[in-house]
Design an enzyme around this catalytic site. Structure first.
Site, mmCIF file in Angstrom:
data_model
loop_
_atom_site.group_PDB
_atom_site.id
_atom_site.type_symbol
_atom_site.label_atom_id
_atom_site.label_comp_id
_atom_site.label_asym_id
_atom_site.label_seq_id
_atom_site.Cartn_x
_atom_site.Cartn_y
_atom_site.Cartn_z
ATOM 1 N N CYS A 137 -2.678 1.515 6.771
ATOM 2 C CA CYS A 137 -3.357 0.318 7.277
ATOM 3 C C CYS A 137 -2.568 -0.907 6.841
ATOM 4 O O CYS A 137 -1.953 -0.920 5.770
ATOM 5 C CB CYS A 137 -4.798 0.254 6.788
ATOM 6 S SG CYS A 137 -5.002 0.218 4.992
ATOM 7 N N HIS A 156 0.092 0.927 -5.335
ATOM 8 C CA HIS A 156 0.463 0.503 -3.982
ATOM 9 C C HIS A 156 1.390 -0.706 -4.077
ATOM 10 O O HIS A 156 0.926 -1.854 -4.052
ATOM 11 C CB HIS A 156 -0.822 0.173 -3.210
ATOM 12 C CG HIS A 156 -0.635 -0.360 -1.830
ATOM 13 N ND1 HIS A 156 0.532 -0.208 -1.107
ATOM 14 C CD2 HIS A 156 -1.488 -1.064 -1.028
ATOM 15 C CE1 HIS A 156 0.381 -0.782 0.076
ATOM 16 N NE2 HIS A 156 -0.820 -1.308 0.147
ATOM 17 N N CYS A 198 1.527 -4.088 4.489
ATOM 18 C CA CYS A 198 1.619 -2.874 3.674
ATOM 19 C C CYS A 198 2.494 -1.802 4.306
ATOM 20 O O CYS A 198 2.987 -0.920 3.606
ATOM 21 C CB CYS A 198 0.230 -2.311 3.399
ATOM 22 S SG CYS A 198 -0.834 -3.428 2.476
#
Length: 389
Positions: A375, A345, A89
């Site tokens: 994260c 996201h 991510c």
């Protein structure tokens, strides 16, 4: 040490899975933000020395080095190289940090950090699943199994572990999710995102349109609607409503040296103040931003009180909530225009996406320092601190 400056920071508006951006090939979507960087900065396209593109699901339409594919689909000359990186991510946040390191080392003067993810056209987890289905093995190796026996590395499990560890129940997570939608809705209605969004032409049932508003925001969200969403695990706390939205999107940031500012007559938006990346527990996995932020603040000689705004990726609601609790941050400074729960996201694009939002918010609110953290799969976290100029 030489300084690195951010001159432009842009993103597309998020698209829901199967939504308004589903018709865009990811290389073309990434090319659109590269073009916007060139158009808005006015820099000579041939001056760009590298493009560092974050992307998590590197297969299918995001295969064959999608960073280079984006360059070939853009107005950049073919002389501009590119590389595609995967730090899960945090891929495009790491792209920013690699770009800054190139500039600060004196190796390069003009680098575009960017990210792309079409989670509609290359679904999350599809690359691993297709290999497994073809009998070509799985990512977890025998040595990993010996070190972490019978452990399934899962972000969903990590989010549940964080909620339990830090004492957050379903009600707290849902309340946080509702606030994310409310902030994102208010920011959109006030035109806050206008300066950072690159509009994309899309086809709709009513004909051609410009996609320039984040598609995932629930303007009618309420405690009742969020509370009605089914738990992902019996007895757990995580639901689709208090987790980040699957999203299509791309984003980009132009990082340059002081010499480039003078040579090309550029006006910087921000100076990169600190770059940090750390690794931690791969099982709870999503907790590492807490400890990475501790390290970043120590290295920068700062306290959390010195930071005016923070962007902490809302992969799951327990992550920013645990981060606030651990750091002692001010909730009013966190994700002030909403986060991934409302805005989406897009995995590899989220790092440069959050940076675009952070820098524009600092300018709009007159803040000086901003901190971004994310994260990442495997128990990794990036932290980037910038100073508004």
């Amino acid at each position: 040490m030489a300084e690195a400056y951010i001159v432009e920071a842009v993103r597309t508006a998020g698209g829901r899975r199967g939504g308004r951006l589903a018709g865009w090939h990811p290389a073309d979507m990434a090319a659109a933000v590269l073009d916007a960087i060139i158009d808005r900065s006015g820099i000579d396209p041939a001056a760009v020395e590298d493009v560092i593109m974050g992307c998590v699901s590197q297969g299918g339409e995001q295969g064959f080095q999608v960073g280079r594919g984006a360059v070939l689909a853009s107005k950049l000359p073919t002389s501009v190289p590119a590389v595609t990186i995967d730090r899960q991510c945090g891929s495009s946040q790491q792209a920013i940090q690699f770009a800054a390191q190139a500039v600060m080392s004196g190796t390069q003067d003009v680098v575009i950090a960017a990210g792309v993810e079409s989670m509609t056209r290359v679904p999350m987890g599809s690359t691993g699943a297709l290999f497994a289905q073809a009998g070509l093995g799985k990512a977890k190796s025998p040595r990993q199994e010996a070190r972490f026996p019978d452990v399934q590395f899962s972000q969903f499990m990590g989010a549940e572990m964080i909620a339990r560890k830090y004492g957050f129940d379903r009600a707290a997570l849902d309340a946080y999710a509702l606030e994310s939608h409310r902030r994102a809705a208010a920011a959109t209605q006030a035109g806050v995102f206008r300066g950072e969004i690159v509009g994309l032409e899309v086809e709709t049932p009513d004909g051609p349109a410009l996609h320039d508003h984040d598609e995932g925001i629930r303007y009618d969200a309420s405690p009742e609607t969020i509370g009605a969403v089914k738990l992902l695990q019996e007895g757990g706390t995580i639901t689709a409503a208090n987790a980040s939205q699957i999203c299509d999107g791309s984003s980009a940031v132009l990082v340059v040296s002081e010499a480039a500012l003078k040579t090309y007559g550029l006006t910087p938006l921000a100076r990169i103040h600190n770059l940090t990346v750390t690794g931690g527990d791969p099982v709870i996995m999503l907790e590492e931003p807490l400890f990475a932020t501790d390290k970043a603040l120590r290295r920068a000689g700062m306290r959390i009180e010195d930071i005016d705004l923070y962007e902490v990726n809302e992969a799951f609601a327990p992550v920013p909530l645990a981060w606030l609790q651990h750091i002692g941050g001010d909730p009013a400074r966190l994700n002030v225009n909403g986060g991934a729960i409302a805005l989406g996201h897009p995995l590899g694009a989220s790092g440069t996406k959050l940076m675009a939002t952070l820098i524009h918010a600092l300018h709009a609110r007159g803040g000086r320092y901003g901190l971004q953290t994310m994260c990442e799969g495997g128990g990794i976290a990036n932290v980037t601190i910038v100073e508004r100029l």
